[in-house]
Design a protein around this motif. Structure first.
Motif, PDB file in Angstrom:
ATOM      1  N   LYS A 131      53.381  70.425  46.247  1.00 56.51           N
ATOM      2  CA  LYS A 131      53.537  69.375  47.269  1.00 56.51           C
ATOM      3  C   LYS A 131      54.984  68.889  47.316  1.00 56.51           C
ATOM      4  O   LYS A 131      55.593  68.789  48.396  1.00 56.51           O
ATOM      5  N   HIS A 132      55.552  68.608  46.169  1.00 57.26           N
ATOM      6  CA  HIS A 132      56.934  68.119  46.126  1.00 57.26           C
ATOM      7  C   HIS A 132      57.905  69.217  46.557  1.00 57.26           C
ATOM      8  O   HIS A 132      58.922  68.930  47.208  1.00 57.26           O
ATOM      9  N   VAL A 137      37.432  62.122  50.458  1.00 61.92           N
ATOM     10  CA  VAL A 137      38.785  61.825  50.948  1.00 61.92           C
ATOM     11  C   VAL A 137      38.931  60.387  51.427  1.00 61.92           C
ATOM     12  O   VAL A 137      40.048  59.959  51.749  1.00 61.92           O
ATOM     13  N   ARG A 138      37.828  59.648  51.498  1.00 60.82           N
ATOM     14  CA  ARG A 138      37.922  58.250  51.934  1.00 60.82           C
ATOM     15  C   ARG A 138      38.764  57.448  50.945  1.00 60.82           C
ATOM     16  O   ARG A 138      38.626  57.573  49.740  1.00 60.82           O
ATOM     17  N   GLY A 139      39.647  56.633  51.500  1.00 56.27           N
ATOM     18  CA  GLY A 139      40.524  55.836  50.652  1.00 56.27           C
ATOM     19  C   GLY A 139      41.754  56.585  50.173  1.00 56.27           C
ATOM     20  O   GLY A 139      42.566  56.030  49.428  1.00 56.27           O
ATOM     21  N   THR A 140      41.900  57.838  50.593  1.00 59.20           N
ATOM     22  CA  THR A 140      43.097  58.619  50.252  1.00 59.20           C
ATOM     23  C   THR A 140      43.874  58.909  51.538  1.00 59.20           C
ATOM     24  O   THR A 140      43.414  58.611  52.636  1.00 59.20           O
ATOM     25  N   ASP A 141      45.024  59.513  51.382  1.00 58.96           N
ATOM     26  CA  ASP A 141      45.833  59.884  52.549  1.00 58.96           C
ATOM     27  C   ASP A 141      45.571  61.321  53.006  1.00 58.96           C
ATOM     28  O   ASP A 141      46.233  61.816  53.920  1.00 58.96           O
ATOM     29  N   SER A 142      44.613  61.989  52.377  1.00 57.88           N
ATOM     30  CA  SER A 142      44.358  63.393  52.690  1.00 57.88           C
ATOM     31  C   SER A 142      43.606  63.540  54.009  1.00 57.88           C
ATOM     32  O   SER A 142      42.714  62.748  54.335  1.00 57.88           O
ATOM     33  N   LEU A 143      43.967  64.578  54.764  1.00 56.90           N
ATOM     34  CA  LEU A 143      43.299  64.921  56.014  1.00 56.90           C
ATOM     35  C   LEU A 143      42.365  66.101  55.742  1.00 56.90           C
ATOM     36  O   LEU A 143      42.802  67.123  55.222  1.00 56.90           O
ATOM     37  N   LEU A 144      41.100  65.968  56.120  1.00 54.44           N
ATOM     38  CA  LEU A 144      40.100  66.984  55.791  1.00 54.44           C
ATOM     39  C   LEU A 144      39.650  67.763  57.015  1.00 54.44           C
ATOM     40  O   LEU A 144      39.116  67.188  57.972  1.00 54.44           O
ATOM     41  N   PHE A 145      39.852  69.080  56.958  1.00 53.38           N
ATOM     42  CA  PHE A 145      39.328  69.993  57.967  1.00 53.38           C
ATOM     43  C   PHE A 145      38.155  70.770  57.378  1.00 53.38           C
ATOM     44  O   PHE A 145      38.189  71.154  56.210  1.00 53.38           O
ATOM     45  N   ILE A 146      37.136  70.979  58.194  1.00 55.54           N
ATOM     46  CA  ILE A 146      35.965  71.748  57.784  1.00 55.54           C
ATOM     47  C   ILE A 146      36.046  73.126  58.415  1.00 55.54           C
ATOM     48  O   ILE A 146      36.193  73.248  59.631  1.00 55.54           O
ATOM     49  N   ASN A 147      35.950  74.143  57.593  1.00 56.80           N
ATOM     50  CA  ASN A 147      35.986  75.501  58.107  1.00 56.80           C
ATOM     51  C   ASN A 147      34.624  75.878  58.701  1.00 56.80           C
ATOM     52  O   ASN A 147      33.600  75.802  58.034  1.00 56.80           O
ATOM     53  N   ASP A 148      34.637  76.236  59.971  1.00 61.69           N
ATOM     54  CA  ASP A 148      33.502  76.857  60.657  1.00 61.69           C
ATOM     55  C   ASP A 148      32.377  75.897  61.057  1.00 61.69           C
ATOM     56  O   ASP A 148      31.940  75.904  62.206  1.00 61.69           O
ATOM     57  N   HIS A 149      31.880  75.062  60.165  1.00 61.79           N
ATOM     58  CA  HIS A 149      30.660  74.288  60.402  1.00 61.79           C
ATOM     59  C   HIS A 149      30.951  73.078  61.298  1.00 61.79           C
ATOM     60  O   HIS A 149      30.888  71.924  60.882  1.00 61.79           O
ATOM     61  N   TRP A 150      31.242  73.352  62.560  1.00 64.10           N
ATOM     62  CA  TRP A 150      31.771  72.333  63.453  1.00 64.10           C
ATOM     63  C   TRP A 150      30.753  71.264  63.816  1.00 64.10           C
ATOM     64  O   TRP A 150      31.093  70.084  63.943  1.00 64.10           O
ATOM     65  N   GLY A 162      37.697  66.691  46.307  1.00 66.32           N
ATOM     66  CA  GLY A 162      37.929  65.410  45.650  1.00 66.32           C
ATOM     67  C   GLY A 162      39.085  65.463  44.673  1.00 66.32           C
ATOM     68  O   GLY A 162      39.923  64.537  44.623  1.00 66.32           O
ATOM     69  N   ARG A 163      39.167  66.534  43.908  1.00 68.67           N
ATOM     70  CA  ARG A 163      40.245  66.657  42.926  1.00 68.67           C
ATOM     71  C   ARG A 163      41.611  66.711  43.612  1.00 68.67           C
ATOM     72  O   ARG A 163      42.568  66.052  43.182  1.00 68.67           O
ATOM     73  N   MET A 164      41.704  67.474  44.685  1.00 69.69           N
ATOM     74  CA  MET A 164      42.996  67.613  45.357  1.00 69.69           C
ATOM     75  C   MET A 164      43.357  66.363  46.165  1.00 69.69           C
ATOM     76  O   MET A 164      44.536  66.041  46.330  1.00 69.69           O
ATOM     77  N   ALA A 165      42.354  65.661  46.674  1.00 69.70           N
ATOM     78  CA  ALA A 165      42.636  64.394  47.362  1.00 69.70           C
ATOM     79  C   ALA A 165      43.223  63.388  46.377  1.00 69.70           C
ATOM     80  O   ALA A 165      44.192  62.675  46.686  1.00 69.70           O
ATOM     81  N   GLN A 166      42.659  63.343  45.189  1.00 71.03           N
ATOM     82  CA  GLN A 166      43.171  62.430  44.170  1.00 71.03           C
ATOM     83  C   GLN A 166      44.558  62.854  43.687  1.00 71.03           C
ATOM     84  O   GLN A 166      45.342  62.018  43.236  1.00 71.03           O
ATOM     85  N   ALA A 167      44.868  64.136  43.795  1.00 73.96           N
ATOM     86  CA  ALA A 167      46.188  64.628  43.398  1.00 73.96           C
ATOM     87  C   ALA A 167      47.235  64.386  44.482  1.00 73.96           C
ATOM     88  O   ALA A 167      48.421  64.651  44.272  1.00 73.96           O
ATOM     89  N   GLY A 168      46.788  63.900  45.653  1.00 70.40           N
ATOM     90  CA  GLY A 168      47.728  63.554  46.710  1.00 70.40           C
ATOM     91  C   GLY A 168      48.080  64.673  47.668  1.00 70.40           C
ATOM     92  O   GLY A 168      49.069  64.573  48.406  1.00 70.40           O
ATOM     93  N   VAL A 169      47.273  65.746  47.689  1.00 69.96           N
ATOM     94  CA  VAL A 169      47.546  66.847  48.626  1.00 69.96           C
ATOM     95  C   VAL A 169      47.307  66.355  50.048  1.00 69.96           C
ATOM     96  O   VAL A 169      46.258  65.772  50.344  1.00 69.96           O
ATOM     97  N   GLN A 170      48.249  66.611  50.930  1.00 71.45           N
ATOM     98  CA  GLN A 170      48.213  66.011  52.265  1.00 71.45           C
ATOM     99  C   GLN A 170      47.083  66.537  53.135  1.00 71.45           C
ATOM    100  O   GLN A 170      46.397  65.780  53.818  1.00 71.45           O
ATOM    101  N   THR A 171      46.878  67.864  53.128  1.00 67.47           N
ATOM    102  CA  THR A 171      45.892  68.463  54.035  1.00 67.47           C
ATOM    103  C   THR A 171      44.945  69.354  53.249  1.00 67.47           C
ATOM    104  O   THR A 171      45.392  70.182  52.443  1.00 67.47           O
TER     105      THR A 171
END
Length: 315
Positions: free
Chosen positions: A299-300, A155-168, A122-131
């Motif tokens: 990011k920049h 990540v909802r409502g942000t531009d961040s793309l979320l990948f989940i490690n392992d727990h498919w 959540g913190r990084m999504a709000q900071a604008g981290v892409q992935t």
């Protein structure tokens, strides 16, 4: 060197010197050229195989490179000691669009933050981290589900793309953007189920043999590493270094690529010059005194580096 009068040992020594930047790990100095030629390798490519061992390549990776070099020789009509193979066709890789490929993701995934829990996501999504990647370690299924659910919500409502490690399986059920799997996890996961669910798939690789195996699954992106030493996890392979990363990126240029492992701000410019479209970081953010500010700065930096980075061919 006149290869017509050279021995396999001469070729191996000269080739290892020519490509000294590829050295990683512990070199093998035992001379197996006689056995290699008896196994069907001609003099030149037995030399290539032995040179790869001298450069510290694991045996399955050395075999991949020597096989590709032989195909390169057949394709071009001459043996070149200077030209490290980077063409997909020489490794048996098809560059055509595949019917059962995973859903695509952006070619340039930018700053890729690997995070320990949903709060960090959540913190990084709000900071604008892409992935972002949630790498939550627990043996408690309920805790895992809660963390995945909270991360997806974060990540909802942000531009961040979320990948989940392992727990498919939980990632499918909770509606994540994608899943990231290691080589071992590929054996246990249902890749077909993941693909049909529409999730993106990222796969870890640590050398040629693993890259070829990952490519066969037609993932959304490939992670290449570890590039530099890292203390986050015990690695079965030595740090790959920039010369290998450049060769890997050239070979796998039809995939979105993420470099990972020991990459800090100082090393980012050289890594981006390799041709990858993303850099994954862990402690560079989670260990920072001001994580949000650090993330925005990284990011920049990556965005600016991408403007001058080599442009790879696209699929």
């Amino acid at each position: 060197m006149n290869t017509s009068t050279a021995t396999t040992h001469d070729i191996a020594r000269a080739l290892a010197q020519t490509h000294a930047g590829m050295l990683a790990g512990e070199p093998r100095t035992d001379d197996l050229s006689t056995q290699d030629q008896a196994a069907g390798w001609d003099l030149e490519h037995a030399g290539v195989l032995h040179a790869c061992r001298q450069l510290g390549f694991l045996e399955h990776d050395a075999q991949c490179v020597a096989g590709a070099w032989r195909q390169q020789t057949l394709r071009t009509g001459h043996f070149s000691m200077a030209d490290w193979p980077i063409e997909p066709q020489d490794f048996g890789i098809s560059t055509r669009t595949r019917d059962k490929a995973f859903a695509p993701c952006p070619r340039n995934l930018g700053l890729y933050a690997v995070l320990p829990d949903a709060q960090w996501v959540g913190r990084m999504a709000q900071a604008g981290v892409q992935t972002l990647q949630l790498r939550f370690k627990s043996e408690d299924p309920d805790a895992i589900r809660q963390q995945v659910r909270l991360a997806v919500q974060a990540v909802r409502g942000t531009d961040s793309l979320l990948f989940i490690n392992d727990h498919w399986q939980i990632a499918i059920e909770e509606g994540a953007y994608g899943v990231h799997l290691g080589q071992e996890d590929m054996q246990d996961a249902s890749l077909e189920q993941l693909r049909l669910a529409g999730l993106r798939l990222g796969l870890s690789t640590h050398g040629y043999a693993e890259m070829l195996r990952a490519d066969a699954a037609s993932p959304s992106y490939l992670a290449l590493g570890a590039i530099f030493p890292t203390t986050l996890k015990r690695m079965a392979t030595a740090p790959q270094g920039l010369s290998r990363l450049k060769a890997y990126a050239a070979l796998m240029r039809y995939h979105p690529l993420v470099a990972i492992g020991g990459i800090d701000e100082e090393r980012m410019p050289a890594v981006m010059q390799s041709g990858v479209g993303s850099i994954a970081v862990v402690r560079a953010i989670t260990g920072a005194n001001h994580p949000e500010q650090t993330a925005k700065g990284l990011k920049h930096l990556i965005e600016n580096l991408q403007k001058t980075a080599p442009r790879s061919k696209t699929a």
